[in-house]
Design an enzyme around this catalytic site. Structure first.
Site, PDB file in Angstrom:
ATOM      1  CB  SER A 181      -0.917  -0.075   1.125  1.00  0.00           C
ATOM      2  OG  SER A 181      -0.192   0.233   2.388  1.00  0.00           O
ATOM      3  CE  LYS A 232      -2.786   2.309   5.206  1.00  0.00           C
ATOM      4  NZ  LYS A 232      -2.620   1.619   4.075  1.00  0.00           N
TER       5      LYS A 232
END
Length: 237
Positions: free
Chosen positions: A57, A125
């Site tokens: 991701s 993230k």
């Protein structure tokens, strides 16, 4: 008549394995493991925690299997800036609260501590919005817009335009005090703040859940190096 060769008393008998000075093999294994644990603990004490990146991701900045060094000076969101890559506890936001035994938690924490396993509730993230910001997708030319200004996200590693926008869905965040918006760099596969729009909390992650800022890749050796923050607004890195 040839003289008989003297018997070596240290030689093992039959098929029974033994180590030097007569130690059994399992004792040597335990000593080796203990030495490795102590060495790793000392290294970690001086260098800080290391976390395993379990998914793609955050590509291309981080790859699955990377071990990243985390600067815990940014714990609970201290000194966070736009574009920082952070490790945070997603329990109750991206990850639902789970009922776990003390043994489950202990084993998972030990694996994460050594960078050999990924804690199920811990995420990596990029911070795109902080308290007081507005963030939306997308402008006419496909870019994210923060506080009325379009972002040039070079860390995405691809061209962003109307045909290939920074995110394929349309959304907007207004970030209250104590919250942040986090997105993965591979927007097509990342589960991040966008997945929680409409849910309690609106996809806004508590800043206090930040464990630390990712500052470098520690392993594998051929990928060792700094992980700079996004420079779309002239921030760190």
């Amino acid at each position: 008549m040839r003289a008989q060769e003297p018997r070596d008393r240290n030689r093992s008998r039959g098929s029974r394995a033994s180590g030097e000075a007569g130690r059994p093999w399992w004792a040597l294994v335990l000593l080796t493991l203990a030495g490795a644990v102590v060495a790793a603990a000392l290294l970690r004490a001086f260098s800080g925690p290391v976390y395993l990146v379990p998914s793609g991701s955050m590509e291309p900045a981080l790859l699955p299997g990377d071990r990243v060094h985390v600067d815990t000076a940014a714990a609970a969101g201290a000194g966070l800036e736009h574009g920082d890559v952070v490790v945070f506890d997603g329990a109750g936001s991206l990850a639902p609260y789970r009922s776990r035994t003390a043994l489950d938690r202990g084993l998972e924490d030990v694996a994460a501590f050594w960078g050999v396993g990924a804690a199920q509730d811990v995420y990596v993230k990029r911070v795109l919005a902080l308290p007081g910001d507005t963030l939306s997708c997308c402008t006419a030319d496909g870019r994210l817009e923060r506080n009325g200004a379009p972002l040039d996200e070079s860390y995405l590693g691809r061209t962003v335009d109307a045909a290939a926008p920074a995110s394929r869905s349309t959304w907007a965040f207004e970030v209250p005090e104590g919250r942040m918006v986090v997105l993965g760099d591979d927007r097509d596969v990342s589960r991040d703040s966008r997945a929680l729009l409409g849910a309690p909390g609106g996809g806004l992650i508590p800043v206090e859940k930040v464990i630390g800022r990712v500052d470098s890749v520690a392993w594998p050796l051929d990928r060792r190096g700094d992980v700079p923050a996004g420079a779309e607004d002239g921030s760190r890195g």
